[in-house]
Structures are given as C-alpha cells and as structure tokens.
Design a protein around this motif. Structure first.
Motif, PDB file in Angstrom:
ATOM      1  N   LYS A   1       0.880  -1.177   0.000  1.00  0.00           N
ATOM      2  CA  LYS A   1       0.000   0.000   0.000  1.00  0.00           C
ATOM      3  C   LYS A   1       0.912   1.220   0.000  1.00  0.00           C
ATOM      4  O   LYS A   1       1.587   1.500   1.004  1.00  0.00           O
ATOM      5  CB  LYS A   1      -0.900  -0.014   1.233  1.00  0.00           C
ATOM      6  CG  LYS A   1      -1.972  -1.081   1.160  1.00  0.00           C
ATOM      7  CD  LYS A   1      -2.876  -1.053   2.357  1.00  0.00           C
ATOM      8  CE  LYS A   1      -4.077  -1.967   2.105  1.00  0.00           C
ATOM      9  NZ  LYS A   1      -4.746  -2.364   3.333  1.00  0.00           N
ATOM     10  N   GLN A   2       0.944   1.890  -1.107  1.00  0.00           N
ATOM     11  CA  GLN A   2       1.885   2.991  -1.308  1.00  0.00           C
ATOM     12  C   GLN A   2       1.295   4.312  -0.819  1.00  0.00           C
ATOM     13  O   GLN A   2       0.134   4.620  -1.101  1.00  0.00           O
ATOM     14  CB  GLN A   2       2.161   3.075  -2.819  1.00  0.00           C
ATOM     15  CG  GLN A   2       3.523   3.546  -3.186  1.00  0.00           C
ATOM     16  CD  GLN A   2       4.647   2.642  -2.696  1.00  0.00           C
ATOM     17  OE1 GLN A   2       4.574   1.433  -2.826  1.00  0.00           O
ATOM     18  NE2 GLN A   2       5.661   3.261  -2.104  1.00  0.00           N
ATOM     19  N   PHE A   3       2.090   5.106  -0.112  1.00  0.00           N
ATOM     20  CA  PHE A   3       1.633   6.417   0.349  1.00  0.00           C
ATOM     21  C   PHE A   3       2.095   7.499  -0.631  1.00  0.00           C
ATOM     22  O   PHE A   3       2.985   7.267  -1.440  1.00  0.00           O
ATOM     23  CB  PHE A   3       2.127   6.669   1.787  1.00  0.00           C
ATOM     24  CG  PHE A   3       1.304   5.907   2.792  1.00  0.00           C
ATOM     25  CD1 PHE A   3       1.453   4.533   2.942  1.00  0.00           C
ATOM     26  CD2 PHE A   3       0.339   6.545   3.554  1.00  0.00           C
ATOM     27  CE1 PHE A   3       0.661   3.808   3.829  1.00  0.00           C
ATOM     28  CE2 PHE A   3      -0.458   5.835   4.458  1.00  0.00           C
ATOM     29  CZ  PHE A   3      -0.296   4.464   4.583  1.00  0.00           C
TER      30      PHE A   3
ATOM     31  N   SER B   1      -3.067   1.163   7.525  1.00  0.00           N
ATOM     32  CA  SER B   1      -3.885   0.551   6.494  1.00  0.00           C
ATOM     33  C   SER B   1      -5.204   1.332   6.327  1.00  0.00           C
ATOM     34  O   SER B   1      -5.624   1.630   5.193  1.00  0.00           O
ATOM     35  CB  SER B   1      -4.131  -0.890   6.933  1.00  0.00           C
ATOM     36  OG  SER B   1      -4.720  -1.586   5.933  1.00  0.00           O
TER      37      SER B   1
ATOM     38  N   HIS C   1      -4.509   4.718   4.827  1.00  0.00           N
ATOM     39  CA  HIS C   1      -4.247   4.576   3.395  1.00  0.00           C
ATOM     40  C   HIS C   1      -5.549   4.585   2.593  1.00  0.00           C
ATOM     41  O   HIS C   1      -5.654   5.240   1.556  1.00  0.00           O
ATOM     42  CB  HIS C   1      -3.471   3.274   3.152  1.00  0.00           C
ATOM     43  CG  HIS C   1      -3.083   3.077   1.734  1.00  0.00           C
ATOM     44  ND1 HIS C   1      -3.811   2.299   0.867  1.00  0.00           N
ATOM     45  CD2 HIS C   1      -2.074   3.602   1.013  1.00  0.00           C
ATOM     46  CE1 HIS C   1      -3.249   2.332  -0.328  1.00  0.00           C
ATOM     47  NE2 HIS C   1      -2.191   3.117  -0.277  1.00  0.00           N
ATOM     48  N   GLN C   2      -6.529   3.887   3.136  1.00  0.00           N
ATOM     49  CA  GLN C   2      -7.811   3.851   2.425  1.00  0.00           C
ATOM     50  C   GLN C   2      -8.422   5.254   2.325  1.00  0.00           C
ATOM     51  O   GLN C   2      -8.942   5.653   1.282  1.00  0.00           O
ATOM     52  CB  GLN C   2      -8.769   2.901   3.133  1.00  0.00           C
ATOM     53  CG  GLN C   2      -9.973   2.611   2.261  1.00  0.00           C
ATOM     54  CD  GLN C   2     -10.976   1.710   2.942  1.00  0.00           C
ATOM     55  OE1 GLN C   2     -10.647   0.987   3.893  1.00  0.00           O
ATOM     56  NE2 GLN C   2     -12.202   1.741   2.457  1.00  0.00           N
TER      57      GLN C   2
ATOM     58  N   GLU D   1      -6.555   7.104  -0.340  1.00  0.00           N
ATOM     59  CA  GLU D   1      -6.976   6.606  -1.663  1.00  0.00           C
ATOM     60  C   GLU D   1      -8.302   7.238  -2.090  1.00  0.00           C
ATOM     61  O   GLU D   1      -8.544   7.484  -3.258  1.00  0.00           O
ATOM     62  CB  GLU D   1      -7.181   5.081  -1.622  1.00  0.00           C
ATOM     63  CG  GLU D   1      -5.913   4.298  -1.492  1.00  0.00           C
ATOM     64  CD  GLU D   1      -5.161   4.220  -2.810  1.00  0.00           C
ATOM     65  OE1 GLU D   1      -5.607   3.482  -3.680  1.00  0.00           O
ATOM     66  OE2 GLU D   1      -4.139   4.928  -2.938  1.00  0.00           O
TER      67      GLU D   1
ATOM     68  N   GLY E   1       5.552   2.818   2.177  1.00  0.00           N
ATOM     69  CA  GLY E   1       4.323   2.016   2.124  1.00  0.00           C
ATOM     70  C   GLY E   1       4.372   0.850   3.073  1.00  0.00           C
ATOM     71  O   GLY E   1       5.408   0.557   3.673  1.00  0.00           O
TER      72      GLY E   1
END
Ligand code: BG6
Length: 463
Positions: free
Chosen positions: A3-5, A397, A400-401, A404, A460
C-alpha cells in the motif's frame, strides 16, 4: 501487495519539550515542574520531569538514533519557560535560544524536517499564579508575544509550525476532571479557557502571517476522538452529537471554519457557562484559520445517553449530556485501558475531506502505550514489540484507504520516537520506537524501530 503512500509523505514521530528535554538550565518552571516539586506522589513512581529522556544533553545522539528508525520529520515543542526570560517584556534567555537553534540545525543537518509546536500543556506557572493562566485575556497576548519571538528566531528554517497541542486536554485536565495541576472543577472557567486557547491560536496565526514567510505554514494539533453512539436510539444519537460538539468541534470548527458551532454556544449559554467574548476577538478567530491540521488519535469515544439526568444537581460538566459506553468484544490495549479501533483513522480522514474543506492534515500522534516492556526484551536488549508493529500497521492501512479516497493527508507521526516522560503517568506507559533505560539513559532501538524504517524507505506497508 504494497500500500503505497503519496510522494513526499512525512514519516515521523512526536515528542514535546517538557517530556524529552529535562529541566537542565531552565530558568522558569512550568505548571508540571511546579506540580512535581510540590506533590511528587501524584506522579507514577514519583518520577518527575527533571531528567525526562535527557534530550537537552543528548539531542545529537538521539536524533542520530531516530534517523536509524527512518524518520524524515520530528515534532518537538519549544518551552515558553525555557526560551523567555521576562514574560511581559518578552526578552529571551540566551541558553534557550542557543539550545533550540542547535536542535533545529541538528535536525536539518541530519535530514529531519522540524515540526515545531509552541504549547504542549506547559504554561509557565508564574502566569498561572499571577493571572490564572489561560483564564486571562492578558495571557493570550503574552502567548502571542512568545510565538512572535519564536517566528523571529527560528522562522527562517522551520516549515511547519503548530500553536497548541491538544488544547482540550488543558481544559479538561486543569478545570474539569482534575488530571492536571491545579486540578480545579469549574465549568465556567473551563469554557473561558477553551475560548482563550482558540483565540490565542488565531492571534498567533495572525502574527505569523505578518512575517510573510514564503516557505512555511501554521496549524494546530487537536486530539480528534471520533464519537460513536451505542445505538441508533434518539437518546444515544443526541448524546453522541453533544459529545462530538464538545470533544471535537469546539476546537475544530473555529480552527478551520473560523466560528464556534451554534448548537454548542446555545447549550453553554443555556447552562450559564458561556465564555465572555468581544466582537473584535471573534473577528480575529474568523479571519485567522489554520493552513493545516495535526490530528492526534489514540482511541474512539463511544457514548450513550446519560444515566443521570443532565439537569440534576452537581458541578457543571460537559459529560452531563453523555456517558461512556464500552462496546462488547472491543479490541483493547489493556495496559493503557484504551480501545484499539484503527477504522477511526479512516473515519477521521473522510470527515476532514467532506466537512473540513479537505484541508491538508497529518496524523500528529498515534501510538500504543505499554507498561513493563522489559518483559519483551530479547537477549540483545531489543524490545520485541510486535504488538506495536501490528497497531501501527493496522492504523496505516485504514489511513491509506482514506487517502486513496481523496483525503489530503501528508504524514504520519508516531507518539513517540524515544520512550519519554508523560505528565502524571511519568514512565508508566512506553510508546517509543526506541527504548530508554531511565536509570542509565541508554537508548536502544526496538523491533518496531527497525520495522518503521523499512516502511519509511518503501513509503508504504505490506498488506
Ligand atoms: C497525548 C499527549 O495525549 O498522549 C502526549 O499529547 C502524551 O503528551 C500522550 O504523552 C500519551 O499519554 P500517556 O498518559 O498515555 O502517557
């Protein structure tokens, strides 16, 4: 899958002057220094702020260690009681100036972006004794003078400024629930202090703007604790709405929108505790909102309708309108007694996006306080804190969502880089990526510190 920031994301950690520096060469006492001097038994194991994590003396080595955990940014605070000599004339203490210059320069030399906060519960006690501290409008002006001095001295190098850390905690700790000196129970004063803290932030921002720095921004750090109602019932929903007004919106709305929530003002007015305000000061709040927001998040706030009627007798407390609710089956940090609910970081991200202009923000504190961590130490002296890795991973996590889905979050700061002293809890709960043996001040990177470095390098996390 990684999961890339976003590019340029700040991976960092936060501490504060009083919790890290130690009182070495400090001319003045803040309220916590004073409280410890007069009531040491109020502090866990009677450990006070005198040495803290010795950052005043070991900041170079400490910053080097932090670098090894991958941090590209660090929040510290400037102690008003260290920098200023005379609070009225705003003259400076030469050693305070030397020290903060040296720390900021060291961070920059080691590639760590300084995030500088101006007030972290540490009012000089002289201003409490003389004026009643944040109860006083004059202290607001003195704080703005202190802020101005900081901008003048360090503004050429600092990109991120913050006026206060968790101002609500000052209100609740000092004036309602008695966990900070002077441990009063006084709703009217509490509400006045909340107003003055909001005002002092706005006026410090106004002063900051006069400098016209091109490279820097200013914000505030709020402990946003999202409210979740126990049920859909009307009574629980109302309790949650009022809890949200007091715990979050009382600082969030003025900081971002420039005004106080109408319903909160009505409630406080109806209860006879509303602040005294002037048109001029309200206009200053309206005109000087933040450039970005820092959000401290530890645990959710679950509430239900109160068992005792709000208009029953007793001192005025905001929680006459809501009771705490413990959700069955919740995930817990049993050492700290706090629920672990990473999903709330997603909810915060979306709330800021949808209701607060999608303002740039960062997680300015998040972390897991665990006691007796020595029991997780391996034969090399490294604390194997897998629970902290899991905690951070799960929060990242959810964050991150939110990113996104368009929330404008630019960093994640863990509380804290090196185990540090914490108010009356002293060294009870350890939060660091780096442990600290407080008898020897020997500092050792924990398993989480090595893990965090990989996360920062990859920008990430793995699923
Ligand atoms: C935050 C504060 O609320 O919580 C920090 O900004 C504090 O200053 C941290 O140290 C952890 O608190 P505690 O009481 O668990 O050590």
């Amino acid at each position: 899958m990684t999961k890339q920031f976003p590019n340029g994301f700040y991976w960092g950690a936060a501490t504060s002057g009083p919790q890290a520096e130690g009182r070495f060469n400090k001319k003045h006492t803040n309220v916590f220094d004073y409280w410890y001097d007069t009531e040491p038994e109020a502090f866990y194991n009677q450990v006070g702020p005198n040495t803290a994590s010795n950052f005043y003396n070991s900041y170079k080595e400490d910053i080097q260690l932090m670098k090894q955990t991958g941090l590209n940014s660090l929040r510290i605070s400037i102690q008003w009681s260290r920098l200023i000599d005379d609070f009225e004339k705003n003259t400076v203490e030469p050693d305070g100036v030397r020290y903060y210059n040296a720390v900021i320069d060291e961070m920059l030399d080691q590639g760590i972006e300084p995030f500088i906060n101006l007030h972290h519960f540490d009012l000089p006690v002289a201003l409490y004794d003389k004026y009643g501290g944040w109860e006083s409008r004059h202290v607001v002006d003195l704080f703005v003078g202190f802020a101005e001095k900081c901008f003048e001295l360090f503004g050429d190098r600092v990109k991120y400024w913050m006026t206060h850390n968790e101002p609500l905690v000052v209100v609740e700790g000092q004036y309602l629930y008695r966990f900070h000196y002077p441990k009063l129970v006084d709703g009217k004063k509490a509400v006045q202090v909340a107003y003055h803290l909001n005002l002092s932030s706005a006026l410090a921002i106004k002063k900051f703007k006069e400098f016209n720095f091109e490279h820097s921004q200013i914000g505030v750090v709020l402990n946003l604790t999202p409210t979740y109602a126990a049920s859909d019932s009307k009574a629980d929903q109302k309790a949650a709405r009022i809890a949200e007004l007091w715990n979050n919106k009382m600082f969030l709305e003025p900081a971002i929108h420039g005004y106080f929530p109408e319903e909160l003002v009505e409630i406080l007015e109806g209860d006879g505790v509303l602040w005294n305000a002037t048109e001029e000061d309200l206009a200053a709040i309206a005109e000087n909102t933040v450039d970005f927001l820092g959000v401290n998040f530890y645990h959710p706030n679950r509430v239900k309708a109160p068992d005792i009627a709000p208009n029953s007798v007793g001192a005025w407390m905001p929680n006459r309108y809501y009771d705490g609710y413990q959700m069955p089956g919740r995930r817990m940090n049993v050492d700290r007694g706090w629920e672990i609910y990473p999903q709330a970081l997603y909810d915060i991200a979306i709330n800021i996006k949808d209701n607060y202009k999608n303002i740039p923000w960062f997680v300015s504190e998040n972390g897991m306080g665990v006691s007796n961590e020595e029991k997780f130490m391996n034969s090399e002296g490294v604390v194997e804190d897998q629970y902290r890795i899991d905690f951070i991973h799960d929060h990242l996590s959810c964050l991150h969502q939110g990113i996104e889905e368009g929330s404008n979050c630019f960093g994640y700061h863990l509380w804290t880089p090196i185990d540090c002293w914490s108010w009356s809890n002293a060294y009870k709960n350890r939060y660091g990526l780096i442990s600290n043996d407080i008898r020897t001040q020997i500092k050792t990177i924990k398993k989480s510190g090595y893990w965090f470095k990989k996360v920062a390098e990859k920008n990430g996390i793995e699923d």
